[in-house]
Design an enzyme around this catalytic site. Structure first.
Site, PDB file in Angstrom:
ATOM      1  N   TYR A  41      64.910  90.314  -4.620  1.00 47.52           N
ATOM      2  CA  TYR A  41      66.374  90.310  -4.502  1.00 47.52           C
ATOM      3  C   TYR A  41      66.972  91.229  -5.547  1.00 47.52           C
ATOM      4  O   TYR A  41      66.701  91.095  -6.738  1.00 47.52           O
ATOM      5  CB  TYR A  41      66.855  88.858  -4.709  1.00 47.52           C
ATOM      6  CG  TYR A  41      68.332  88.650  -4.496  1.00 47.52           C
ATOM      7  CD1 TYR A  41      68.959  89.120  -3.352  1.00 47.52           C
ATOM      8  CD2 TYR A  41      69.093  87.960  -5.437  1.00 47.52           C
ATOM      9  CE1 TYR A  41      70.317  88.905  -3.142  1.00 47.52           C
ATOM     10  CE2 TYR A  41      70.448  87.738  -5.238  1.00 47.52           C
ATOM     11  CZ  TYR A  41      71.057  88.221  -4.091  1.00 47.52           C
ATOM     12  OH  TYR A  41      72.396  88.009  -3.895  1.00 47.52           O
ATOM     13  N   GLN A  79      87.001  55.018  23.362  1.00 46.79           N
ATOM     14  CA  GLN A  79      87.890  53.888  23.069  1.00 46.79           C
ATOM     15  C   GLN A  79      88.770  54.344  21.899  1.00 46.79           C
ATOM     16  O   GLN A  79      88.311  54.418  20.760  1.00 46.79           O
ATOM     17  CB  GLN A  79      87.054  52.656  22.670  1.00 46.79           C
ATOM     18  CG  GLN A  79      87.905  51.415  22.484  1.00 46.79           C
ATOM     19  CD  GLN A  79      87.138  50.286  21.807  1.00 46.79           C
ATOM     20  OE1 GLN A  79      86.178  50.517  21.058  1.00 46.79           O
ATOM     21  NE2 GLN A  79      87.572  49.057  22.046  1.00 46.79           N
ATOM     22  N   TYR A 101      55.825  83.278  -7.812  1.00 45.15           N
ATOM     23  CA  TYR A 101      56.848  83.239  -6.768  1.00 45.15           C
ATOM     24  C   TYR A 101      56.579  84.339  -5.760  1.00 45.15           C
ATOM     25  O   TYR A 101      56.528  85.525  -6.123  1.00 45.15           O
ATOM     26  CB  TYR A 101      58.261  83.420  -7.367  1.00 45.15           C
ATOM     27  CG  TYR A 101      59.291  83.594  -6.272  1.00 45.15           C
ATOM     28  CD1 TYR A 101      59.480  82.574  -5.334  1.00 45.15           C
ATOM     29  CD2 TYR A 101      60.020  84.771  -6.130  1.00 45.15           C
ATOM     30  CE1 TYR A 101      60.382  82.730  -4.289  1.00 45.15           C
ATOM     31  CE2 TYR A 101      60.929  84.930  -5.088  1.00 45.15           C
ATOM     32  CZ  TYR A 101      61.100  83.901  -4.167  1.00 45.15           C
ATOM     33  OH  TYR A 101      61.978  84.055  -3.132  1.00 45.15           O
ATOM     34  N   SER A 151      46.965  89.035 -13.414  1.00 47.08           N
ATOM     35  CA  SER A 151      48.040  88.127 -13.836  1.00 47.08           C
ATOM     36  C   SER A 151      49.306  88.875 -14.235  1.00 47.08           C
ATOM     37  O   SER A 151      49.250  90.044 -14.612  1.00 47.08           O
ATOM     38  CB  SER A 151      47.566  87.306 -15.035  1.00 47.08           C
ATOM     39  OG  SER A 151      46.500  86.498 -14.626  1.00 47.08           O
ATOM     40  N   ARG A 185      82.271  47.038   7.375  1.00 43.80           N
ATOM     41  CA  ARG A 185      81.457  46.377   6.353  1.00 43.80           C
ATOM     42  C   ARG A 185      80.432  47.298   5.692  1.00 43.80           C
ATOM     43  O   ARG A 185      79.826  46.958   4.692  1.00 43.80           O
ATOM     44  CB  ARG A 185      80.762  45.151   6.978  1.00 43.80           C
ATOM     45  CG  ARG A 185      81.718  44.042   7.324  1.00 43.80           C
ATOM     46  CD  ARG A 185      81.111  43.026   8.278  1.00 43.80           C
ATOM     47  NE  ARG A 185      81.211  43.460   9.677  1.00 43.80           N
ATOM     48  CZ  ARG A 185      80.816  42.736  10.728  1.00 43.80           C
ATOM     49  NH1 ARG A 185      80.258  41.547  10.540  1.00 43.80           N
ATOM     50  NH2 ARG A 185      80.940  43.201  11.959  1.00 43.80           N
TER      51      ARG A 185
HETATM   52  C1  UD1 Z   1      79.134  40.979  17.860  1.00 49.61           C
HETATM   53  C2  UD1 Z   1      79.404  39.754  18.761  1.00 49.61           C
HETATM   54  C3  UD1 Z   1      78.688  38.561  18.167  1.00 49.61           C
HETATM   55  C4  UD1 Z   1      77.200  38.846  18.040  1.00 49.61           C
HETATM   56  C5  UD1 Z   1      76.960  40.115  17.270  1.00 49.61           C
HETATM   57  C6  UD1 Z   1      75.490  40.502  17.393  1.00 49.61           C
HETATM   58  C7  UD1 Z   1      81.642  40.011  19.736  1.00 49.61           C
HETATM   59  C8  UD1 Z   1      83.062  39.590  19.668  1.00 49.61           C
HETATM   60  N1  UD1 Z   1      80.819  39.512  18.814  1.00 49.61           N
HETATM   61  O1  UD1 Z   1      79.704  40.694  16.601  1.00 49.61           O
HETATM   62  O2  UD1 Z   1      78.876  37.419  19.011  1.00 49.61           O
HETATM   63  O3  UD1 Z   1      76.563  37.755  17.426  1.00 49.61           O
HETATM   64  O4  UD1 Z   1      77.738  41.218  17.788  1.00 49.61           O
HETATM   65  O5  UD1 Z   1      75.162  41.584  16.581  1.00 49.61           O
HETATM   66  O6  UD1 Z   1      81.277  40.740  20.630  1.00 49.61           O
HETATM   67  N2  UD1 Z   1      82.594  47.965  19.009  1.00 49.61           N
HETATM   68  C9  UD1 Z   1      83.315  48.855  19.766  1.00 49.61           C
HETATM   69  N3  UD1 Z   1      84.662  48.712  19.865  1.00 49.61           N
HETATM   70  C10 UD1 Z   1      85.334  47.700  19.264  1.00 49.61           C
HETATM   71  C11 UD1 Z   1      84.590  46.771  18.502  1.00 49.61           C
HETATM   72  C12 UD1 Z   1      83.230  46.923  18.392  1.00 49.61           C
HETATM   73  O7  UD1 Z   1      82.758  49.780  20.356  1.00 49.61           O
HETATM   74  O8  UD1 Z   1      86.564  47.632  19.426  1.00 49.61           O
HETATM   75  C13 UD1 Z   1      81.129  48.169  18.881  1.00 49.61           C
HETATM   76  C14 UD1 Z   1      80.716  48.403  17.442  1.00 49.61           C
HETATM   77  O9  UD1 Z   1      80.750  49.771  17.142  1.00 49.61           O
HETATM   78  C15 UD1 Z   1      79.315  47.809  17.398  1.00 49.61           C
HETATM   79  C16 UD1 Z   1      79.347  46.726  18.478  1.00 49.61           C
HETATM   80  O10 UD1 Z   1      80.467  46.991  19.293  1.00 49.61           O
HETATM   81  O11 UD1 Z   1      78.342  48.769  17.731  1.00 49.61           O
HETATM   82  C17 UD1 Z   1      79.470  45.331  17.870  1.00 49.61           C
HETATM   83  O12 UD1 Z   1      80.645  45.263  17.107  1.00 49.61           O
HETATM   84  P1  UD1 Z   1      80.679  44.495  15.719  1.00 49.61           P
HETATM   85  O13 UD1 Z   1      82.052  44.639  15.166  1.00 49.61           O
HETATM   86  O14 UD1 Z   1      79.554  44.906  14.873  1.00 49.61           O
HETATM   87  O15 UD1 Z   1      80.500  43.006  16.242  1.00 49.61           O
HETATM   88  P2  UD1 Z   1      79.920  41.781  15.431  1.00 49.61           P
HETATM   89  O16 UD1 Z   1      80.978  41.244  14.540  1.00 49.61           O
HETATM   90  O17 UD1 Z   1      78.629  42.124  14.817  1.00 49.61           O
HETATM   91 CA    CA Z   2      77.458  43.999  14.614  1.00 51.19          CA
END
Ligand code: UD1
Ligand code: CA
Length: 462
Positions: A389, A74, A368, A407, A16
């Site tokens: 330079y 991951q 300068y 000057s 996003r």
């Molecule tokens: C998540 C929560 C939501 C909560 C919100 C709060 C879940 C399913 N949802 O949603 O309930 O209200 O945070 O801010 O957990 N990430 C990974 N690997 C992945 C997916 C995500 O490391 O496969 C990390 C992202 O980089 C991020 C964090 O997890 O730092 C949250 O992921 P994001 O996709 O932003 O979750 P939200 O949709 O905001």
């Molecule tokens: Ca988030």
């Protein structure tokens, strides 16, 4: 803190954000976003910190190479639950409370997470979750409370019915788990949802089904647990962090005339009775002493500024040192490795690079100075240039104490001017000058009497 380890989720790209840069490296008040969560984690002194990364993992590791953190990878981003599973191996020898934080929730304060941990430990809960109530819950997972007032499950925005979407109690994505419960429950989750992901949030429902009580702790300040998913939220977070920093300095005795237009990085230090005018950007490792005045419109990066210094309007100051009672600007550019002694005066439209100006030296206008060393109390006249330079290499100009430079002088470097010499206005200095001498290089002046009048008369006739 004994008995806790922390997992930080940071593997997502941040779709996003619509960016080529992974979300958690986006700058926020002068630091990459993830730095805030890493610093918070560090401040809790846990037994271990495991950050789960994936997108641009090498870049992330490089950015935080001086942090004591275990990186878990991951490879494919299959959801927050899947991300937590990737941290399992790193926690093999640990068996107590696991705190899960999100790399995209940088405003969280230590007091709030400490409260969650305290409640989790004192109640002996298996699952504690930080919730909050917000006016616009769009995008967050909603916390479903059953008829007995207990947390039943969490439903993500994308899976929510219209009724659920109206719930304002949200999941902050910040939890405390009993480690054994966490990984056991994670093995049960399935990607049966709109996004086809393994949701960490599903283990709340699993815990409730097993008859475990979910310990929900409500954060009072919903701003603090804001997740950053879009650039709009990034800008909102930036404002909140900037305000926190400005408030801190004002309470420490710094006057900030307009807090809305003063941008101070978290890493900056400022002495008391310093006054900061509007539209200043004070960045990086800058240190400013006491009683300084920073007039409007400057950007100061990684500078060390003494006390009672004046930075007049519209200057760019980079990696420079400025001594006590010095004055710089308006419209001056101090480039890296500039060192100004005590009481030095740098005036209008002066550029300085890799140069030392000793105590009391002055360069007040249109100059300068590059690769040079300027002695005590030297006066540099308007329009003076070090020609450092030659198209291939840089060369040094060395000017002794008490030299007076008139000057419009050019120093063709390398060149040395002995102490106490006078360099006449308009001189091009090509050779070293002995101490206490006068150096002058000008063609002799000729004035032709009446010449101009005669030319005008000739021209008006033709
Ligand atoms: C998540 C929560 C939501 C909560 C919100 C709060 C879940 C399913 N949802 O949603 O309930 O209200 O945070 O801010 O957990 N990430 C990974 N690997 C992945 C997916 C995500 O490391 O496969 C990390 C992202 O980089 C991020 C964090 O997890 O730092 C949250 O992921 P994001 O996709 O932003 O979750 P939200 O949709 O905001
Ligand atoms: Ca988030």
């Amino acid at each position: 803190m004994k008995g806790i380890s922390i997992i930080i989720l940071a593997a997502g790209l941040g779709t996003r954000m619509k960016s080529n840069l992974v979300k958690i490296l986006h700058p926020l008040a002068g630091m990459p976003m993830l730095a805030y969560t890493l610093d918070l984690a560090k401040s809790l002194k846990p037994e271990k910190i495991v950050a789960v990364i994936g997108h641009q993992a090498e870049k992330v590791k490089d950015t935080f190479s001086d942090y004591d953190v275990n990186w878990a990878i991951q490879k494919e981003q299959k959801g927050t639950g899947h991300a937590v599973m990737q941290a399992k191996n790193a926690l093999n020898n640990f068996n107590d409370t696991v705190i899960v934080l999100s790399g995209d929730t940088p405003l969280l304060k230590k007091e709030t997470i400490s409260e969650l941990i305290k409640s989790h430990k004192s109640k002996g809960s298996r699952v504690a979750i930080l919730t909050t109530e917000i006016d616009n819950p769009y995008g967050y997972g909603r916390v479903i409370i059953n008829a007995n007032g207990k947390v039943e499950r969490i439903v993500e925005e994308k899976d929510a019915s219209e009724t659920i979407k109206k719930i304002m109690l949200i999941n902050t994505g910040i939890y405390a788990f009993d480690k054994e419960f966490l990984f056991n429950a994670l093995s049960e989750i399935k990607p049966n949802n709109t996004q086809g992901e393994y949701y960490l949030t599903d283990i709340i429902g699993i815990a409730a089904k097993r008859g475990l009580e979910i310990n929900a702790v409500k954060a009072k300040d919903s701003d603090e647990v804001m997740g950053i998913n879009t650039r709009l939220e990034l800008a909102r977070a930036e404002k909140i962090i900037r305000k926190r920093i400005n408030d801190r300095w004002m309470l420490n005795g710094v006057t900030i005339i307009d807090t809305e237009t003063t941008f101070i990085d978290d890493t900056v230090e400022i002495g008391r009775d310093t006054i900061i005018y509007p539209n200043n950007f004070i960045c990086g490792k800058t240190k400013i002493g006491e009683g300084c005045t920073i007039f409007p419109n400057s950007r100061i990066i990684d500078a060390e500024i003494g006390s009672e210094v004046k930075i007049k309007d519209s200057c760019l100051i980079e990696e420079s040192k400025i001594g006590d009672r010095a004055s710089v600007g308006p419209f001056a550019h101090l480039r890296p490795y500039t060192e100004l002694g005590k009481g030095v005066k740098i005036g209008n439209f002066v550029e300085i690079k890799k140069s030392v100006l000793m105590d009391g030296a002055k360069a007040n206008h249109l100059t300068y100075l590059g690769d040079s060393s300027i002695g005590r109390n030297v006066n540099i006249g308007a329009g003076t240039i070090t020609c450092n330079y030659d198209g291939f290499k840089k060369h040094r100009t060395e000017i002794g104490d008490n030299v007076f430079v008139g000057s419009d002088v050019q120093f063709i470097a390398p060149v040395k001017i002995g102490k106490g010499a006078i360099v006449a206005a308009g001189t091009t200095v090509t050779e070293d000058v002995p101490a206490d001498s006068l150096v002058i290089s000008r063609t002799k002046q000729i004035s032709k009497k009446g010449w101009a009048r005669k030319k005008r008369e000739r021209q008006s006739k033709s």
